[in-house]
Design an enzyme around this catalytic site. Sequence first.
Site, PDB file in Angstrom:
ATOM      1  N   GLN A  32      42.237  95.102  18.142  1.00 49.00           N
ATOM      2  CA  GLN A  32      42.859  94.476  19.314  1.00 49.00           C
ATOM      3  C   GLN A  32      44.373  94.583  19.260  1.00 49.00           C
ATOM      4  O   GLN A  32      45.011  94.259  18.246  1.00 49.00           O
ATOM      5  CB  GLN A  32      42.452  93.006  19.401  1.00 49.00           C
ATOM      6  CG  GLN A  32      41.118  92.836  20.094  1.00 49.00           C
ATOM      7  CD  GLN A  32      40.954  91.443  20.637  1.00 49.00           C
ATOM      8  OE1 GLN A  32      40.395  90.597  19.956  1.00 49.00           O
ATOM      9  NE2 GLN A  32      41.448  91.184  21.846  1.00 49.00           N
TER      10      GLN A  32
ATOM     11  N   ASP B 199      46.399  86.804  24.840  1.00 50.48           N
ATOM     12  CA  ASP B 199      47.268  86.625  23.679  1.00 50.48           C
ATOM     13  C   ASP B 199      48.574  87.402  23.848  1.00 50.48           C
ATOM     14  O   ASP B 199      49.635  86.924  23.443  1.00 50.48           O
ATOM     15  CB  ASP B 199      46.551  87.061  22.391  1.00 50.48           C
ATOM     16  CG  ASP B 199      45.738  85.927  21.811  1.00 50.48           C
ATOM     17  OD1 ASP B 199      46.272  84.806  21.684  1.00 50.48           O
ATOM     18  OD2 ASP B 199      44.558  86.144  21.496  1.00 50.48           O
TER      19      ASP B 199
ATOM     20  N   GLU C 138      47.261  92.833  20.975  1.00 48.23           N
ATOM     21  CA  GLU C 138      47.406  91.622  21.789  1.00 48.23           C
ATOM     22  C   GLU C 138      48.613  90.793  21.362  1.00 48.23           C
ATOM     23  O   GLU C 138      48.604  89.576  21.485  1.00 48.23           O
ATOM     24  CB  GLU C 138      46.113  90.799  21.773  1.00 48.23           C
ATOM     25  CG  GLU C 138      45.575  90.483  20.399  1.00 48.23           C
ATOM     26  CD  GLU C 138      44.328  89.614  20.448  1.00 48.23           C
ATOM     27  OE1 GLU C 138      43.947  89.113  21.507  1.00 48.23           O
ATOM     28  OE2 GLU C 138      43.740  89.399  19.374  1.00 48.23           O
TER      29      GLU C 138
ATOM     30  N   HIS D 105      36.904  82.752  18.932  1.00 49.28           N
ATOM     31  CA  HIS D 105      37.154  81.594  19.801  1.00 49.28           C
ATOM     32  C   HIS D 105      35.842  80.953  20.228  1.00 49.28           C
ATOM     33  O   HIS D 105      35.531  80.882  21.425  1.00 49.28           O
ATOM     34  CB  HIS D 105      37.954  82.022  21.030  1.00 49.28           C
ATOM     35  CG  HIS D 105      39.367  82.396  20.735  1.00 49.28           C
ATOM     36  ND1 HIS D 105      40.298  81.504  20.253  1.00 49.28           N
ATOM     37  CD2 HIS D 105      40.024  83.576  20.837  1.00 49.28           C
ATOM     38  CE1 HIS D 105      41.458  82.108  20.075  1.00 49.28           C
ATOM     39  NE2 HIS D 105      41.328  83.370  20.409  1.00 49.28           N
TER      40      HIS D 105
HETATM   41  C1  3PY Z   1      42.902  88.087  24.879  1.00 51.92           C
HETATM   42  O1  3PY Z   1      43.087  88.290  26.094  1.00 51.92           O
HETATM   43  O2  3PY Z   1      43.751  87.594  24.125  1.00 51.92           O
HETATM   44  C2  3PY Z   1      41.633  88.445  24.283  1.00 51.92           C
HETATM   45  O3  3PY Z   1      41.511  88.442  23.083  1.00 51.92           O
HETATM   46  C3  3PY Z   1      40.503  88.813  25.196  1.00 51.92           C
HETATM   47  O4  3PY Z   1      39.388  89.196  24.524  1.00 51.92           O
HETATM   48 MG    MG Z   2      42.959  87.379  22.083  1.00 53.53          MG
END
Ligand code: 3PY
Ligand code: MG
Length: 250
Positions: free
Chosen positions: A146, A174, A148, A46
């Site tokens: 991740q 996310d 998310e 991002h």
């Molecule tokens: C999120 O909160 O989606 C992230 O990827 C934070 O790093």
């Molecule tokens: Mg994210």
Amino acid sequence: MTNLSFKQKLVRSDLLIGTIVTLPAPEITEIYSQAGFDWLFIDLEHSTLSIKDAQAILQTAGEKAACLIRVPSIDEAWIKRVLDIGPAGIIIPQVKSAEEAKLAIQLCKYPPEGLRSVGLARAHEYGEKFQEYVASANNEVAVVLQIEHIDAVHNIEEIIKVPGIDSLFIGPYDLSASMGKTGQVTDPEIQNAIAHVKKIAEEANIPLGIFGASADAVKAYIEEGYSLITVGIDTMLIAKTAKDIVNALK
Ligand code: 3PY
Ligand code: MG
């Protein structure tokens, strides 16, 4: 006292406080390492940062702060180029299933464990440390996945079984979006999903990380045992400080 690598500190769940870097200014990297951050979360997902910008951040950080780079997606071309510049670790977003976790990890490991392509770049000290690097990279480069998306929460019991995960990093923003509650990161439904991931990760002894917009947002997570912490984004920190000054004086 021995000098532990970032990966060694990560896997023994040392508290590691980091922040997201999205600006290509070496001054920001210097300011952050002087401030005492343990690590920098260099964001290629991002931001407008290029791989060359990320490399310059690593060159500025040197030994002063460990750098982990977030790639934009589970993509071989991104992963191999990012690893070639020699970060202490890599963060892979949006891992939703065990199959995706397995692919992500394979792309980060040299054969025979994985599929990482062999280059000669900064990570290998431009060839001078080629053998040392390829012999140690599979063990020493931290791989952070991740969690998310609500699909990842539903598949977490399977994801956690994939070998090679050094840490799971929850992306509350996310995750909240995937549950139809974008940005409502303290909503009980989102918090229950996060708590479920935490329970499964703890049972499997996998260190957990999380992002929060401010120190206050992450305090409770630290008390609960999260260790890989990321607070704020450079642009956000500047925006907030600027606004506070203007609000105080106008
Ligand atoms: C999120 O909160 O989606 C992230 O990827 C934070 O790093
Ligand atoms: Mg994210």
